[in-house]
Structure formats: structure tokens, C-alpha cells
Design a protein around this motif. Structure first.
Motif, mmCIF file in Angstrom:
data_model
loop_
_atom_site.group_PDB
_atom_site.id
_atom_site.type_symbol
_atom_site.label_atom_id
_atom_site.label_comp_id
_atom_site.label_asym_id
_atom_site.label_seq_id
_atom_site.Cartn_x
_atom_site.Cartn_y
_atom_site.Cartn_z
ATOM 1 N N GLY A 168 53.259 27.135 -18.096
ATOM 2 C CA GLY A 168 52.217 27.945 -17.075
ATOM 3 C C GLY A 168 53.250 28.804 -16.308
ATOM 4 O O GLY A 168 54.359 28.997 -16.690
ATOM 5 N N CYS A 169 52.475 29.534 -15.030
ATOM 6 C CA CYS A 169 53.190 30.598 -14.544
ATOM 7 C C CYS A 169 52.645 30.729 -13.314
ATOM 8 O O CYS A 169 51.399 30.914 -13.048
ATOM 9 C CB CYS A 169 53.089 31.975 -15.427
ATOM 10 N N ASP A 170 53.278 30.999 -12.317
ATOM 11 C CA ASP A 170 52.921 31.538 -10.855
ATOM 12 C C ASP A 170 53.387 32.803 -10.393
ATOM 13 O O ASP A 170 53.363 33.022 -9.409
ATOM 14 C CB ASP A 170 53.758 30.463 -9.857
ATOM 15 N N PHE A 172 52.139 35.889 -11.485
ATOM 16 C CA PHE A 172 50.706 36.568 -11.605
ATOM 17 C C PHE A 172 51.328 38.315 -11.451
ATOM 18 O O PHE A 172 50.967 39.036 -10.764
ATOM 19 C CB PHE A 172 50.166 36.475 -10.083
ATOM 20 N N CYS A 173 51.983 38.647 -12.676
ATOM 21 C CA CYS A 173 51.987 40.028 -13.022
ATOM 22 C C CYS A 173 50.696 40.680 -13.071
ATOM 23 O O CYS A 173 49.753 39.937 -13.504
ATOM 24 C CB CYS A 173 52.976 40.282 -14.279
ATOM 25 N N THR A 174 50.428 41.660 -12.508
ATOM 26 C CA THR A 174 49.212 42.071 -12.449
ATOM 27 C C THR A 174 48.175 42.328 -13.771
ATOM 28 O O THR A 174 47.129 42.584 -13.811
ATOM 29 C CB THR A 174 49.099 43.521 -11.653
ATOM 30 N N PHE A 175 49.007 42.664 -14.889
ATOM 31 C CA PHE A 175 48.351 42.632 -16.267
ATOM 32 C C PHE A 175 48.066 41.427 -17.001
ATOM 33 O O PHE A 175 47.243 41.612 -18.060
ATOM 34 C CB PHE A 175 49.325 43.694 -16.884
ATOM 35 N N CYS A 176 48.343 40.318 -16.513
ATOM 36 C CA CYS A 176 48.797 39.233 -17.325
ATOM 37 C C CYS A 176 47.665 38.065 -17.085
ATOM 38 O O CYS A 176 47.443 37.734 -16.131
ATOM 39 C CB CYS A 176 50.036 38.707 -17.263
ATOM 40 N N VAL A 177 47.047 37.539 -18.313
ATOM 41 C CA VAL A 177 46.235 36.452 -18.183
ATOM 42 C C VAL A 177 46.777 34.756 -18.332
ATOM 43 O O VAL A 177 46.097 34.122 -17.850
ATOM 44 C CB VAL A 177 45.147 36.375 -19.344
ATOM 45 N N VAL A 178 48.069 34.965 -18.344
ATOM 46 C CA VAL A 178 48.682 33.533 -18.601
ATOM 47 C C VAL A 178 48.450 32.515 -17.499
ATOM 48 O O VAL A 178 48.219 31.509 -17.587
ATOM 49 C CB VAL A 178 50.265 33.918 -19.082
ATOM 50 N N PRO A 179 48.911 33.121 -16.303
ATOM 51 C CA PRO A 179 48.628 32.160 -15.028
ATOM 52 C C PRO A 179 47.130 31.565 -14.920
ATOM 53 O O PRO A 179 47.010 30.574 -14.301
ATOM 54 C CB PRO A 179 48.772 33.185 -13.745
ATOM 55 N N TYR A 180 46.020 32.388 -15.388
ATOM 56 C CA TYR A 180 44.724 31.847 -15.412
ATOM 57 C C TYR A 180 44.787 30.854 -16.727
ATOM 58 O O TYR A 180 43.924 29.928 -16.625
ATOM 59 C CB TYR A 180 43.963 33.081 -15.398
ATOM 60 N N GLN A 213 56.639 29.684 -20.660
ATOM 61 C CA GLN A 213 55.983 31.101 -20.546
ATOM 62 C C GLN A 213 57.062 31.955 -19.469
ATOM 63 O O GLN A 213 57.260 32.902 -19.446
ATOM 64 C CB GLN A 213 54.703 31.026 -19.687
ATOM 65 N N ASN A 214 57.956 30.907 -18.682
ATOM 66 C CA ASN A 214 58.947 31.488 -17.749
ATOM 67 C C ASN A 214 60.029 30.602 -18.138
ATOM 68 O O ASN A 214 60.350 29.535 -17.110
ATOM 69 C CB ASN A 214 58.527 31.492 -16.390
ATOM 70 N N VAL A 215 60.414 30.431 -18.948
ATOM 71 C CA VAL A 215 61.471 29.308 -19.672
ATOM 72 C C VAL A 215 62.860 28.948 -18.611
ATOM 73 O O VAL A 215 63.014 27.850 -18.099
ATOM 74 C CB VAL A 215 61.895 28.992 -21.020
ATOM 75 N N ASN A 291 53.994 44.024 -10.180
ATOM 76 C CA ASN A 291 54.137 42.886 -9.580
ATOM 77 C C ASN A 291 55.290 42.206 -10.244
ATOM 78 O O ASN A 291 55.258 40.880 -10.145
ATOM 79 C CB ASN A 291 53.123 42.042 -9.299
ATOM 80 N N ARG A 292 56.252 42.770 -10.850
ATOM 81 C CA ARG A 292 57.397 42.146 -11.393
ATOM 82 C C ARG A 292 58.363 41.820 -10.583
ATOM 83 O O ARG A 292 59.302 40.701 -10.898
ATOM 84 C CB ARG A 292 58.008 42.958 -12.649
ATOM 85 N N ARG A 293 58.296 42.275 -9.452
ATOM 86 C CA ARG A 293 59.272 41.810 -8.325
ATOM 87 C C ARG A 293 60.766 42.077 -8.471
ATOM 88 O O ARG A 293 61.557 41.332 -8.251
ATOM 89 C CB ARG A 293 58.934 40.699 -7.688
HETATM 90 FE FE1 SF4 Z 1 53.777 35.045 -16.012
HETATM 91 FE FE2 SF4 Z 1 55.020 36.503 -17.730
HETATM 92 FE FE3 SF4 Z 1 52.425 36.940 -17.678
HETATM 93 FE FE4 SF4 Z 1 54.133 37.790 -15.639
HETATM 94 S S1 SF4 Z 1 53.993 38.364 -17.887
HETATM 95 S S2 SF4 Z 1 52.332 36.572 -15.159
HETATM 96 S S3 SF4 Z 1 55.690 36.199 -15.580
HETATM 97 S S4 SF4 Z 1 53.515 35.037 -18.084
#
Ligand code: SF4
Ligand code: SAH
Ligand code: F3S
Length: 477
Positions: A168-170, A172-180, A213-215, A291-293
Motif C-alpha cells: 500500500g501507499c499513503d 498519493f502522487c497525483t498521477f498514480c492509482v496505487v493508493p486506491y 510499493q514504498n519498501v 506531489n512527490r514532495r
Molecule cells: Fe505511492 Fe509510488 Fe504511486 Fe507515488 S508513485 S502514489 S509513492 S506508489
């Protein structure tokens, strides 16, 4: 009496996407093994077909629908012979678009998400009892963790195994579906990870790649229940596992590269000198919009710290071109960072708007023509760097873990410490061993060399890796 073949059922799994899906496919095979399901190399005539899917880019998701079209034919053939084939869509497309899958592809019997596959035995039983055509959807995030409900017995992954430690991932990069699709961040406890690593080694693993996902955001609870371990500390603990010779981890976020992990690169010999560390873009403006921060310079500094700890560290990365609002000047910043840092390999993608993500509805969407142009330019540079890195290996002797047979007779394929594929002539009994190989040729995508010694001294009967093309271990991203 019932004969063995009547109890054995054929299971075909096709894996798309990232290594976490490869790991999940292996675990789905584990969960189904007690029910008599055995891996089959073809979907034809299978009793259960699982597509373990990826939603990261549009192309990845669309592949699933074309594969479902092909499977419909096989299912029809099996049914006309009086048999039954269940089709399941698992993974991130299942999670994100489960309803649409059932609507567009009525041949699908089961849709399940990445967090529910421990329930497969019960779901399959339900599907077998259901009227064909009444699809089952299991995509709610369950309260229980799937890791607590997986069998301890694992189907061997071969000499190089994956182990999910974080999911999982918290971010929330603005392009990415993984957190969902994968849900919120979760780390497995240290004791559970160590026990699984020991089991993998007992089943023939020599190398383990820790997955998440964010090891490097890993923070699993300590074995004594007091406090937690970061990834650096977990790596040190795993390096103590006898018979485990190599450790890797993927995928990392530049923000989570803490001092303990950087130090591990300097002083844990088993941690291989290769790191996949995505930057996505070299432009601060775009990094912010993503939103890579972190800024591009933060990435440069992380790389400096890593190279100070491990000077021969080979770096890989991910890049997105054509993110909304990306100008020629932003793109030039990406080329600049690539030139400055130097990557041994990399993955680059055209930005793909994903439903429900903020960037999909952002202004300044870039045309496909511009994306193509930028991707081509970036790939020329990255390919040159990779080719130069491989050429520089010529004449060196490297420790290579032999993972599988090659296409040519008498050939084995392995990996160098820097993740390069190495082809050489060697007897099959050396599969699963780490051998010394003199590199004679550094090709753009692989190395060729010859055997100069076997330094593992380990047992000669390691279980061989699954063959390429068996549909289970190879992901098609
Ligand atoms: Fe998470 Fe990586 Fe997706 Fe960013 S790119 S929301 S860090 S899984
Ligand atoms: N957690 C990792 C990335 C996981 S996704 C990280 O934070 O770096 C793997 C890669 O797919 C990403 O690094 C990114 O380069 C790419 N990707 C993700 N979403 C994308 C999209 N919408 N379009 C194009 N590429 C994308
Ligand atoms: Fe992996 Fe694709 Fe899901 S990259 S996490 S399988 S969307």
C-alpha cells in the motif's frame, strides 16, 4: 477409490504489472495448492484461469480485456466438452474496475482485489456452486490481513525469490492509482518476514528481493513487540539468515532513504550494489505538481549519500514524460538530471491519465506527439548509459547467481550483483549457485561471459527456477 488425476485441477496464472503481483501470483498458487490445483503452462483446458492484473497505465489495463477475449474461446471449448473453466480477474484492475470487468466480460466468474486472495478457496467454491454467468465481486478491503491467512507451505520461487514486506501507499502522487488499488500503507512484522525468508531459503532461494510499493517506508514491529524496525535494520537481521546470500529491495521513494538504510549499503555485504530509485522528473515544478514532495536536488543529495556509502552502486530509475504542464524546459531538466547522475538501467513511460487521479483532470495535458518525441529522446540517452555501463563490465569477473536455463542448449542465465542478465555456458547442476564469471561481452541489454569458478560451496541440489513462459513468475508490465 478416486485416482490422483481426478483430484488434480489445472491452474493457469498470468501476471501483469509489478513484482508485487509476481509475489501475489505465487501466493495465490500456494493458497490453491491444498485444493488440488497445480500450475499449468497453458490456459487451454485449465480448470481455473487467473489474470493477475495491473492498472498503472491505460495500456496495462487494456491488455486484460484483450486476454479475456482469447480466454472466452478456451472456456467455450472446455464447456462444449462437458467441462468447466472458471475465469478470475485478480489484482489492481479487479480492484479499480471490478464492476466494469463483469459488465464488459460476462465470461468472468470471479473478480477479486489484491487484499482478498487469501479467501480464494472459499470464493472458488462459491463460484463452482453458482449459476454460470453470475459473477462474484470480492474487492472490499478486508479487516483481516491476508498475510495472517496464507499457508506456510510455499511453492518454490527458485533461486531468486520475492518477499512482500510492505504494501500500500499513503503518498498519493497525483498521477498514480496505487493508493486506491492497494490501500493504505502496511508493514509486516519483523518476525513474520524473517520466518518467511527462512522458508524461502529452505525451498531453494539464494537471493531475496524485499518488496513494497514504498519498501523503504517499512516500519514493521520488532520481534520483541517493542518499537519497530526500519528497512535498514530489517536488512541487517535478514543478512543473518544462513544460506541467504543476496538481498535486494524495491521500490523505494527518495524521501524515505534514511541514514540507517544508506549505511546498510556500505556495510551489509549481502545487500547487492544496485538500487531502483524512481525520480519521475528532473523539474522541480513538475515534481511539485506530481506531489512527490522533494526537489531534484534532494534526489541528487540522496544519490551522493548512497554513493559515499557504496561507491560502485548502480542506479536505476523510473521516469514519466508528458506529465500535465510539462514544458520543453521542464523536460530538459529531466535530461540534465539523467546526464548528471548516470543510470545503469531505467524505465520510462508516457504519462497516462488514470481515472480518479488528480492529474487526469489537470490543465495542460500534453499531446501524444510531444510525449512520443520526449520519450524517444529520453530513451536514447538512457539506452546509451545502459550500453556504456554494460560495456564497462567487459574484462571483469563477477559473482553471478544462476537462475534459469537459457534459450540455447547448454546455456544458463543469471544476474550480476548489478542486476545485469548474464548468459554463459554452464551445466544445469549449477542452477541456484553463485559462480564467478568473466565477462567477455557487454551487450546493450545483457552480458555474456564464461565460467571461471563456483564460489558458493552450497548444496548441489538446489531446486531449479520455473521456466520462462510458464505464465507465473514473469510479469509483463
Ligand atoms: Fe505511492 Fe509510488 Fe504511486 Fe507515488 S508513485 S502514489 S509513492 S506508489
Ligand atoms: N512506488 C513507486 C512507483 C510505483 S508505480 C514510486 O513511488 O516510485 C511504477 C512506476 O510507474 C512509477 O514509478 C511511474 O514511473 C510509473 N507510473 C505510475 N503511474 C503512471 C501514470 N499514470 N502514467 C505513466 N506512468 C506511471
Ligand atoms: Fe503493481 Fe500495477 Fe498494481 S504496478 S501495484 S500491479 S497497478
Amino acid at each position: 477409490m478416486v485416482c490422483e488425476s481426478a483430484l488434480t485441477k489445472k491452474l493457469f496464472i498470468k501476471t501483469y504489472g509489478c513484482q508485487m503481483n509476481v509475489y501475489d501470483s505465487a501466493r495465490m498458487a500456494d493458497v490453491l495448492a491444498p485444493l488440488g490445483y497445480k500450475i499449468s503452462a497453458t490456459p487451454r483446458d485449465a480448470d481455473l484461469v487467473i489474470l493477475n492484473t495491473c492498472h498503472i497505465r491505460e495500456k496495462a489495463a487494456e491488455k486484460v480485456f484483450s486476454e479475456l477475449g482469447r480466454l472466452k474461446g478456451f472456456k467455450g471449448e472446455k464447456e462444449s466438452g462437458g467441462g468447466r473453466m472458471l475465469i478470475a480477474v485478480a489484482g489492481c484492475v479487479g480492484q479499480a474496475e471490478g464492476d466494469e470487468v463483469l459488465r464488459r466480460a460476462p465470461q468472468v466468474d470471479i473478480v477479486l482485489g489484491p487484499q482478498t486472495y487469501h479467501r480464494l478457496p472459499e470464493i472458488v467454491a462459491r463460484a463452482l456452486g453458482a449459476v454460470p454467468g453470475s459473477g462474484i465481486l470480492e474487492t472490499d478491503f478486508p479487516i483481516e490481513s491476508k498475510f495472517d491467512h496464507l499457508p506456510e507451505e510455499a511453492v518454490s520461487q527458485g533461486p531468486a525469490a520475492f518477499l512482500s514486506v510492505q504494501e500500500g501507499c499513503d503518498k498519493f502522487c497525483t498521477f498514480c492509482v496505487v493508493p486506491y488499488t492497494r490501500g493504505t500503507e502496511f508493514s509486516r512484522p519483523v518476525g513474520e518476514v524473517v520466518a518467511e525468508a527462512e522458508r524461502l531459503v529452505a525451498a531453494g532461494a539464494v537471493e531475496i528481493t524485499l518488496l513494497g510499493q514504498n519498501v523503504n517506508a517499512y516500519h514493521g514491529s520488532a520481534p520483541d513487540g517493542r518499537g519497530s524496525y526500519g528497512l535498514g535494520r530489517l536488512i541487517r537481521r535478514l543478512a543473518e539468515v544462513d544460506g541467504l546470500e543476496r538481498l535486494r529491495y524495491t521500490t523505494s521513494h527518495p524521501r524515505d532513504m534514511d541514514d540507517e538504510l544508506v549505511a546498510a549499503h556500505g556495510d551489509v555485504d549481502k545487500l547487492m550494489p544496485y538500487l531502483h530509485l524512481p525520480i519521475q522528473s528532473g523539474s522541480d515544478r513538475i515534481l511539485e505538481a506530481m506531489n512527490r514532495r522533494h526537489a531534484a536536488d534532494d534526489y541528487r543529495r540522496v544519490v551522493e549519500r548512497l554513493r559515499a556509502a557504496r561507491p560502485d552502486l548502480a542506479l536505476s530509475s523510473d521516469f514519466i514524460v508528458g506529465f500535465p504542464g510539462e514544458t520543453d524546459r521542464d523536460f530538459a531538466e529531466t535530461l540534465r538530471v539523467v546526464t548528471e547522475i548516470g543510470f545503469s538501467q531505467a524505465y520510462s513511460f508516457k504519462y497516462s491519465p488514470r481515472p480518479g487521479t488528480p492529474a487526469a483532470s489537470a490543465e495542460g495535458q500534453v499531446t501524444d506527439a510531444v510525449k512520443n518525441e520526449r520519450l524517444a529522446m529520453l530513451q536514447i540517452l538512457l539506452n546509451e548509459q545502459q550500453a556504456a555501463f554494460n560495456r564497462a563490465s567487459e574484462g571483469h569477473t563477477m559473482a553471478v547467481l544462476l537462475e534459469r536455463s537459457g534459450r540455447r542448449a547448454g546455456q544458463l542465465v543469471g544476474r550480476s550483483p548489478y542486476m545485469q542478465a548474464v548468459h554463459l555456458a554452464a551445466p544445469p547442476r549449477l542452477l541456484g549457485r553463485i559462480v564467478e564469471v568473466r565477462i567477455d561481452a557487454g551487450h546493450p541489454n545483457s552480458l555474456a561471459g564464461c565460467l571461471v569458478g563456483d564460489r558458493s560451496g552450497g548444496p548441489t541440489t538446489r531446486r531449479p527456477a520455473a521456466e520462462p513462459g510458464d505464465g507465473l513468475w514473469e510479469a509483463t508490465i
